[in-house]
Enzyme design. Structure first.
Site, PDB file in Angstrom:
ATOM      1  N   GLU A 229     -30.726 -10.401   0.897  1.00 24.14           N
ATOM      2  CA  GLU A 229     -31.047 -11.596   1.688  1.00 24.14           C
ATOM      3  C   GLU A 229     -32.373 -12.064   1.109  1.00 24.14           C
ATOM      4  O   GLU A 229     -33.391 -11.395   1.266  1.00 24.14           O
ATOM      5  CB  GLU A 229     -31.123 -11.202   3.164  1.00 24.14           C
ATOM      6  CG  GLU A 229     -31.122 -12.383   4.105  1.00 24.14           C
ATOM      7  CD  GLU A 229     -32.518 -12.751   4.545  1.00 24.14           C
ATOM      8  OE1 GLU A 229     -33.235 -13.411   3.746  1.00 24.14           O
ATOM      9  OE2 GLU A 229     -32.888 -12.392   5.663  1.00 24.14           O
ATOM     10  N   CYS A 266     -37.896 -15.704   7.045  1.00 26.76           N
ATOM     11  CA  CYS A 266     -36.932 -16.290   6.112  1.00 26.76           C
ATOM     12  C   CYS A 266     -36.271 -17.520   6.722  1.00 26.76           C
ATOM     13  O   CYS A 266     -35.621 -18.279   6.014  1.00 26.76           O
ATOM     14  CB  CYS A 266     -35.889 -15.265   5.690  1.00 26.76           C
ATOM     15  SG  CYS A 266     -35.161 -14.397   7.082  1.00 26.76           S
TER      16      CYS A 266
END
Lengths: 485, 485
Positions: A229, A266
């Site tokens: 990720e 994120c």
């Protein structure tokens, strides 16, 4: 914390391989018990873990680290629920059928098995929830995979202490030795990633770091699934109607979201797309100026942020709405907000179309829907895309949705992408560079799927089938039998 | 067939991108209609396609190519059923919940969307079922992805003709232009694989070929999922009890399976593990000697087979049970059967532990269970693993099953791995080198999952949600709502 000597990696992986054999024979109910026991022990150690996290990461205890502790405990329990539910086993049975249209069919039954030892590279920005006893660990243990965690150097003492809590909780709950271990150091991590007995790896972090590890995983003689990720811009599109109806509220919400946790998420909205002439400059400046100074996770991240911001604000056509001096001697950061016209962004997007980790964001002013579409069409895919619009604008938004769907794994309506919930329906992923495996999610109940692989048993005697596939359905699982759910 | 000019690739991909936009808006029921129409058209063109296939591949029309035609038509219809069933959408709804344990939860809903244009590299050995209108094409179209097929050079005329049937069937059924196209030539294939608008690729073929393409897919600036089905040894373990109870039958079954289709199946049993002193040599030799000469798919594959066999039979400790001269001038091949003691295999497995595509297989004679385990522990993972045993041996077999499960995606009991059925429960996959993505299957209903990616919608108005996630459930899908199935 000293780097793990490379000669130790073989021993640690060998212990994980032995544990994997034992784990493959455990029931989901047993593993659910381990996860619940671990959740309880992490909860009990909460004060100590939060204090260590605060010291090593500069994150505030309230509400941030206390909230993250609750999240960490919740995750472990969520996967215990996933195990109790049983659908994750995807049990499917097709009985023998001599009149099957393509020719006589044998008895064939499919379910999933754990992949084997999993290597987890932990994140810097969630020292509890995406670290040693974090989401990847919980998902892999739930799947029945031993876990080796490569500790993040940003919080070594916390990592060591969490490891001890986790290992003793697992041992007390009856998990086999070798079910969990931790390693330290970059070379220890890459050595483990190359080890032939590691069967999958997960990573949360930067694009360059994740790509380097992805490349190692794929260059192995036997490549393994690598779930990275990596990064995301998280664009937010605001329509003219939304500006008019609640411009002030949007300015406040945006400032709160992109500066939350010093922008070290994120899911930070890195781009805000506003119609030209929005008239929200002052509200935005005021909202951003009201955000207090915040320390960043560590010096390396602070340095990266300084460089990132200084490059961003030198781009052609940039207006500096809020642009504090980032004094290198200073440990606290005030947020930066830049603005650019869509035509300038389209002219040179090399730098602007890239995540800058930290409390900075860029407003893109678009002149009409064609320009908005042109901006969106060229964006890098990411984890999220958000729309702020009004009910009267549904038809206009409907034409944008296919574009936004191609860009992201999660779409938000009139909200902000930070503060992701965990549930059965959560999706945290997306096409590269959001992740290296867009078919999966790294958060939420479905994250367990990353560590399972399907196996079919053909014409097996009932006594030798896994319990999930025995005729009597001893675990009372939801199953598909002869095509019927 | 002339190679597709490289400048055409951009145009073909651009048409697929336009088609992808239209496809993303279609319903599963519409796509089911296209698949059914295509199945009917392929069926109607059957005589012509079978004749072309026979000419280009040397495969016999009866029963082989007629069976493959039925399989091809069946596959298209199977995916129409998958679409009608709707579970593939994995529709999951979590309503907003202010008392959610980790903190107030927004409304969040998850389903899957098509990935976008898919590139399919077709196989040589199934000119119909794993080629232009084959399994990967059916699965990707069902998922809502446009398909570009890189034709296999082994059957170019058949490929071109199948393409025409498929394209006209799709057009008549109402599929958008650009939903399907074909390209020819190695460089056209790798150019397409590198194209930024290709979102996933599937491949069936050799380990070196598949690995080279896998590496290209991963080296892209934005890597994409690459589903390669590469190679497999398909070991068959026979116990002493099974030898005693039905040795002759096993010898016959094994000879039939490894020579079926001239051994040109990825599920060919390449290793037969027999207990020392099995006494089946003569039965095996007789059964293999009774297999008629067969032509191989093409000269390249025949040449590869000749080299493979000549290396195999020179290995230390090899006994040549059946070892016909492979006269290079000869177009027909008689099968080869070799034998080796387990201790010799364990001493030097570099060559023997590798697939040899064609009608050859190796018997490994094991002396006791420890030696059997030692052989199995070191084997390359593959697509299948088979056990022949008796009811009285369940406990002994039970200790072998964890080993076999780690080795393969499908386990068979008292059967043969060739002749794979297609159904909901089928699994055709496994850890590398069986495939490059062990989380998936390349055959059976679940193969559709390779071309879908999950997306979550957070707090969206009902009118803007995909139909699968609307509150009223207009498609009557099976869904998980607030954690309950």
């Amino acid at each position: 914390m000293a780097d793990t000597p490379l000669e130790r990696i073989d021993e640690i992986v060998a212990a994980a391989v032995r544990a994997a054999e034992a784990l493959a024979e455990t029931t989901p109910a047993q593993r659910a018990g381990w996860l619940e026991a671990t959740a309880e022990r992490i909860e009990r150690a909460g004060d100590e873990l939060v204090a260590l996290a605060a010291r090593e990461t500069h994150l505030p205890e309230q509400p941030r680290l206390r909230g993250e502790l609750a999240r960490t405990v919740f995750q472990l329990r969520l996967f215990a629920e996933v195990l109790a539910d049983g659908e994750f086993l995807r049990a499917t049975i097709d009985h023998a059928d001599p009149s099957w249209p393509m020719g006589p069919r044998p008895d064939i039954r499919r379910s999933v098995v754990p992949m084997g030892p999993v290597l987890v590279f932990t994140a810097s920005n969630f020292p509890l929830a995406l670290s040693v006893a974090g989401h990847d660990t919980a998902a892999a243990l739930a799947a029945g995979c031993p876990v080796i965690v490569k500790a993040h150097p940003g919080h070594p003492e916390l990592s060591a202490r969490t490891r001890d809590v986790l290992v003793s909780a697992l041992a007390e709950a009856g998990a086999p030795e070798g079910t969990f271990e931790i390693i330290y150091g970059v070379e220890a991590g890459t050595t483990a990633l190359r080890h032939p007995d590691i069967r999958a790896a997960a990573f949360t972090g930067s694009v360059p770091g994740g790509r380097a590890l992805f490349d190692i995983a794929n260059a192995r003689p036997r490549p393994i699934p690598f779930y990275g990720e990596l990064g995301s811009l998280n664009p937010v599109v605001v329509t003219a109607g939304a500006v008019e109806a609640r411009g002030e509220q949007i300015a406040q919400g945006f400032a709160g979201s992109f500066t939350l946790g010093a922008g070290q998420f994120c899911t930070k909205p890195g781009l805000l797309l506003l119609p030209v002439g929005h008239g929200l400059e002052q509200q935005l400046v005021n909202a951003v100026a009201a955000v207090p100074e915040q320390r960043m996770l560590n010096d390396r991240i602070a340095a990266g942020y300084r460089t990132g911001v200084s490059v961003l604000r030198e781009q052609a056509g940039i207006t500096r709405l809020v642009s504090p001096d980032a004094d290198p001697a200073d440990t606290g950061f005030r947020p930066t907000l830049l603005s650019v016209r869509a035509r300038d962004f389209l002219g040179d997007r090399e730098v602007l179309d890239r995540e800058c980790f930290g409390p900075a964001s860029v407003i893109i002013e678009y002149d009409g829907e064609d320009e908005l579409r042109a901006v969106l069409e060229g964006l890098e895919p990411g984890l999220t895309a958000t729309v702020h619009a009004e009910e009267s604008e549904y038809e206009q938004v409907r034409t944008l949705l296919p574009l936004l769907t191609r860009l992201a794994g999660r779409l938000l309506w009139n909200g902000w992408p930070t503060g992701i919930t965990l549930s059965w329906a959560q999706q945290h992923g997306g096409p590269y560079p959001a992740t290296t495996a867009p078919q999966f999610t790294s958060m939420g109940a479905a994250a367990i799927e990353r560590f399972l692989r399907p196996v079919a048993w053909q014409d097996f005697p009932d006594a030798l089938l896994p319990a999930a596939l025995r005729e009597a359905n001893p675990w009372q699982l939801p199953r598909r039998v002869d095509g019927k759910r």
